[in-house]
Design an enzyme around this catalytic site. Structure first.
Site, PDB file in Angstrom:
ATOM      1  N   ARG A 100      37.012 -51.740  51.281  1.00  0.00           N
ATOM      2  CA  ARG A 100      36.317 -52.831  51.992  1.00  0.00           C
ATOM      3  C   ARG A 100      34.925 -52.676  52.512  1.00  0.00           C
ATOM      4  O   ARG A 100      34.061 -53.554  52.768  1.00  0.00           O
ATOM      5  CB  ARG A 100      37.229 -52.862  53.345  1.00  0.00           C
ATOM      6  N   TYR A 126      39.328 -35.652  46.429  1.00  0.00           N
ATOM      7  CA  TYR A 126      39.077 -34.683  44.991  1.00  0.00           C
ATOM      8  C   TYR A 126      40.277 -33.859  45.077  1.00  0.00           C
ATOM      9  O   TYR A 126      41.575 -34.069  45.629  1.00  0.00           O
ATOM     10  CB  TYR A 126      37.623 -34.090  45.311  1.00  0.00           C
ATOM     11  N   ARG A 136      43.036 -33.755  29.617  1.00  0.00           N
ATOM     12  CA  ARG A 136      43.420 -32.606  30.283  1.00  0.00           C
ATOM     13  C   ARG A 136      43.029 -32.686  31.814  1.00  0.00           C
ATOM     14  O   ARG A 136      41.961 -32.032  32.137  1.00  0.00           O
ATOM     15  CB  ARG A 136      42.808 -31.281  29.424  1.00  0.00           C
ATOM     16  N   LYS A 184      35.124 -37.427  41.133  1.00  0.00           N
ATOM     17  CA  LYS A 184      33.832 -36.636  41.138  1.00  0.00           C
ATOM     18  C   LYS A 184      32.696 -37.446  41.600  1.00  0.00           C
ATOM     19  O   LYS A 184      31.713 -36.928  42.535  1.00  0.00           O
ATOM     20  CB  LYS A 184      33.627 -36.386  39.624  1.00  0.00           C
ATOM     21  N   GLU A 228      34.095 -34.684  31.705  1.00  0.00           N
ATOM     22  CA  GLU A 228      35.007 -34.335  32.611  1.00  0.00           C
ATOM     23  C   GLU A 228      36.559 -34.147  31.970  1.00  0.00           C
ATOM     24  O   GLU A 228      36.939 -35.314  31.351  1.00  0.00           O
ATOM     25  CB  GLU A 228      35.076 -34.907  34.013  1.00  0.00           C
ATOM     26  N   ASP A 229      37.201 -33.052  32.040  1.00  0.00           N
ATOM     27  CA  ASP A 229      38.699 -33.104  31.773  1.00  0.00           C
ATOM     28  C   ASP A 229      38.803 -33.549  30.215  1.00  0.00           C
ATOM     29  O   ASP A 229      39.825 -34.373  29.894  1.00  0.00           O
ATOM     30  CB  ASP A 229      39.426 -33.994  32.608  1.00  0.00           C
ATOM     31  N   ASP A 285      31.341 -30.372  32.793  1.00  0.00           N
ATOM     32  CA  ASP A 285      31.497 -29.681  34.238  1.00  0.00           C
ATOM     33  C   ASP A 285      32.734 -28.658  34.159  1.00  0.00           C
ATOM     34  O   ASP A 285      32.475 -27.708  34.739  1.00  0.00           O
ATOM     35  CB  ASP A 285      31.993 -30.867  35.301  1.00  0.00           C
ATOM     36  N   ASP A 286      33.671 -28.958  33.227  1.00  0.00           N
ATOM     37  CA  ASP A 286      34.992 -27.968  32.931  1.00  0.00           C
ATOM     38  C   ASP A 286      34.188 -26.617  32.412  1.00  0.00           C
ATOM     39  O   ASP A 286      34.641 -25.596  32.631  1.00  0.00           O
ATOM     40  CB  ASP A 286      35.829 -28.740  32.221  1.00  0.00           C
ATOM     41  N   ALA A 344      42.141 -18.087  27.332  1.00  0.00           N
ATOM     42  CA  ALA A 344      40.990 -18.264  26.264  1.00  0.00           C
ATOM     43  C   ALA A 344      40.836 -19.559  25.815  1.00  0.00           C
ATOM     44  O   ALA A 344      40.590 -20.102  24.637  1.00  0.00           O
ATOM     45  CB  ALA A 344      41.577 -17.446  25.037  1.00  0.00           C
ATOM     46  N   ALA A 369      37.555 -23.631  29.419  1.00  0.00           N
ATOM     47  CA  ALA A 369      36.859 -22.790  30.830  1.00  0.00           C
ATOM     48  C   ALA A 369      36.516 -21.466  31.001  1.00  0.00           C
ATOM     49  O   ALA A 369      35.573 -21.088  31.227  1.00  0.00           O
ATOM     50  CB  ALA A 369      37.987 -23.379  31.979  1.00  0.00           C
ATOM     51  N   ASN A 374      44.188 -24.613  38.584  1.00  0.00           N
ATOM     52  CA  ASN A 374      44.630 -25.591  39.451  1.00  0.00           C
ATOM     53  C   ASN A 374      45.758 -26.453  38.696  1.00  0.00           C
ATOM     54  O   ASN A 374      45.871 -26.342  37.306  1.00  0.00           O
ATOM     55  CB  ASN A 374      43.490 -26.523  39.581  1.00  0.00           C
ATOM     56  N   ASN A 424      35.230 -23.775  43.971  1.00  0.00           N
ATOM     57  CA  ASN A 424      35.136 -25.022  43.613  1.00  0.00           C
ATOM     58  C   ASN A 424      34.050 -25.667  43.189  1.00  0.00           C
ATOM     59  O   ASN A 424      32.977 -25.526  43.804  1.00  0.00           O
ATOM     60  CB  ASN A 424      35.790 -26.016  44.938  1.00  0.00           C
TER      61      ASN A 424
END
Length: 638
Positions: A138, A159, A212, A230, A301-302, A324-325, A361, A364, A477, A521
């Site tokens: 809104r 997040y 992922r 993000k 990302e991911d 970012d990962d 391994a 990340a 996480n 984080n």
């Protein structure tokens, strides 16, 4: 007055329409959309609309949600603004009735075995998420003011960890278009599709393929939720303008059997695209974004590990982008390690003297190790081999040595893994406890996604073999995947641990003193890193810029933080953090000889130094305030 679509009139008799339908070799519904039946068997007249794209799907009279047929999506500029799946009116009615009868908070209470719920996301968190989503739909100014003024309280809602729940339930929660969707059906069309997004200026794009998401695995099209989350932090923490950010998902299918069996799943119900065909699709996406918005920073990302590193290597020299990962997580961990050294009264140069055991391994883990090693070699004089000898890496098969049979294959997931593998073949597969006894590390990092991996025995062994305060970083996480808890780490180490985790944990009280349970984080790093690169138009995001962001974060830790053993600046304002990091990142780019495209930012630095640069950056941050509005008729001022 007749309503027309093309040259076909809908003021025709039923018999004439039947004749047309019979004679046509192409289904008239697909071509014109005029043959949908009402209750009673009558055909609907087409309606003239004078809106397209986002303006149309935002109009409650004409919006059909997921009911637009493919022909209308192309004709009306909607392609890419809604998921590729189509739901008719009855199916949409069923979805709403399901929620009408039982809300999401109540449904969450009935799912105690849901991994996110087990991780501590309670039904009230979901209620709060729904409240904030309704505000964002809104009034975005109010939404971002709420988020900025209550950042620590609301960031875990919009997040991690709550966004993980939203991603896993994305198809059932979907109500309103946000972001863009791409899939293999769009191959060859992306360069035109991006013009369906109304903004001619985009500063930041976050893209995922949903393969992922966090520690939850393949969530398919639901990965868009993490892109949205993000960018909410880009706006609230980094000062990006909400009209100039774009969340995206590239839906290439899913390997998640639960999603494939879900009749409400909105993504492509097919196996994930792989091989060269997959990379060609991502290539087209990247080219389309750069063509439409050449100044935009793109954050990956991911993406699953086997693609994440390859995509980073594929694009990092030619695009203003980062993953970012891999890089954001690595910079945050590096900053946390610098913070842990400060807690002990040590400077960043002491990093070269530490011994590290890393559990995990994947991509990340790869990013973390490469970033730490890069910091040691570039800043503190160790060779690549000397620095590599400070690390011991453990996966589900134990300690990794150069005798590991599939070592070369593993490098698809972990770049340059062989340079970290231990030389002695006798150590191959050694367990975690025995490795700690052998190595006597100062620092234990978990990036395994294996909840409870750091058992009491592991933590006690760590304390017994580390004369200095042991640094314990369980970073997986969500909470159910965390390698240990804060309480467990302090209890097993006699209250000596310096602790930071990927998921949030309460502080621990030891003999009347509160010991911080810091959260390692990415939200501390990526808004400022992205702001410095995007605003400065640095062209690339270099390793040195990432390392500098980590060092800059530690500069903001106060004595009050250190007294609680906090490894991050917990008392600093999040926008002040982002501004400081952005300034340092831009400064590093200049020192590296990178030709930045923002001359005004360069001049601000030359004339006023770091303070002048930060003043300029602050002036460019969007502030969520109500501004006077002036109406201009269409065509004026364009």
């Amino acid at each position: 007055m007749a309503h027309l679509v093309g040259t076909v009139s809908t003021n025709l008799s039923q018999s004439t329409i039947n004749q047309i339908l019979k004679a046509s070799s192409v289904n008239l519904q697909q071509r014109c959309g005029i043959t949908s039946k009402m209750h009673g068997g009558k055909y609907l007249k087409a309606e003239i609309v004078r809106k397209k794209g986002k303006n149309l799907v935002s109009d409650p009279i004409f919006n059909k949600g997921l009911g637009f047929p493919k022909s209308e999506r192309d004709r009306l500029g909607i392609r890419g603004l809604v998921p590729p799946t189509q739901l008719n009116l009855s199916e949409q009615e069923s979805v709403i009735m399901e929620e009408f009868k039982l809300g999401w908070a109540a449904r969450a209470e009935r799912e105690p075995d849901d991994e996110i719920i087990k991780s501590g996301v309670n039904p009230d968190n979901i209620r709060k998420w729904k409240v904030l989503q309704s505000v964002q739909d809104r009034n975005e100014t109010l939404f971002y003011r709420l988020l900025q003024d209550n950042f620590l309280q609301m960031a875990p809602i919009i997040y991690t960890p709550t966004v993980g729940w939203a991603c896993s339930h994305f198809s059932h929660l979907y109500r309103r278009p946000r972001g863009m969707y791409f899939c293999p059906d769009d191959k060859g069309e992306m360069a035109s599709m991006v013009y369906n997004w109304e903004s001619d200026e985009v500063d930041a794009v976050v893209v995922t393929d949903g393969s992922r998401v966090l520690g939850l695995g393949d969530l398919g099209i639901g990965g868009l939720g993490i892109s949205i989350g993000k960018l909410d932090l880009y706006v609230a923490a980094g000062g990006f303008h909400p009209r100039r950010v774009l969340p995206c998902v590239i839906d290439t299918g899913t390997a998640n059997k639960k999603l494939l069996a879900d009749p409400r799943y909105l993504g492509l119900k097919q196996p994930r695209m792989e091989g060269e065909e997959y990379y060609e699709l991502i290539d087209e996406f990247m080219a389309a974004i750069k063509l439409r918005w050449p100044r935009a920073l793109i954050q990956f990302e991911d993406f699953q590990s086997k693609h994440a590193i390859k995509l980073l290597m594929r694009y990092k020299q030619d695009y203003l982008m980062f993953n970012d990962d891999i890089q954001g997580t690595a910079a945050t961990v590096l900053a946390g390690l610098y913070g842990a050294l400060r807690v002990q009264g040590l400077g960043p140069e002491a990093l070269k003297d530490q011994k590290f055991v890393i559990c995990g391994a994947g991509s990340a883990g790869s990013g973390v190790l490469l970033t730490i090693r890069n910091a040691i070699t570039k800043s503190y004089g160790l060779s690549k081999t000397e620095a590599g000898n400070r690390f011991w890496i453990i996966d589900d098969k134990g300690l990794i040595s150069k005798s590991r049979s599939n070592l070369a294959e593993m490098e698809d997931l972990f770049y340059d893994l062989s340079s970290f593998a231990v030389d002695d073949p006798a150590l191959e597969g050694m367990g975690l406890v025995d490795t700690i006894k052998l190595v006597k590390p100062n620092i234990l990092i978990g990036l395994s996604g294996c909840g409870g991996l750091f058992t009491d025995e592991v933590l006690t062994t760590m304390a017994e073999n580390c004369p200095s305060p042991p640094v314990i970083f369980p970073l997986s996480n969500p909470t159910s995947r965390s390698e240990c808890t804060a309480e467990q780490a302090q209890r097993c180490t006699g209250g000596r641990a310096i602790f930071a985790s990927g998921s949030p944990f309460d502080d621990v009280t030891i003999e009347g003193s509160v010991v911080a349970s810091s959260q390692c984080n990415n939200r501390y790093i990526f808004p400022g890193l992205a702001l410095g690169a995007a605003l400065g138009q640095t062209g690339v995001v270099s390793n040195a810029m990432i390392n500098r962001a980590a060092e800059a974060l530690v500069e903001l830790i106060e004595e009050e933080d250190l007294a609680r053993r906090a490894t991050f600046p917990e008392t600093a304002d999040i926008r002040d953090i982002s501004c400081h990091l952005a300034a340092r990142v831009f400064e590093q780019a200049i020192n590296d000889g990178i030709k930045a495209g923002n001359k005004l930012m360069f001049d601000a630095y030359n004339e006023g130094g770091l303070d002048g640069l930060k003043e300029y950056i602050h002036s460019k941050m969007w502030v969520p305030d109500y501004r006077p509005l002036v109406y201009l008729p269409p065509g004026k001022g364009e």
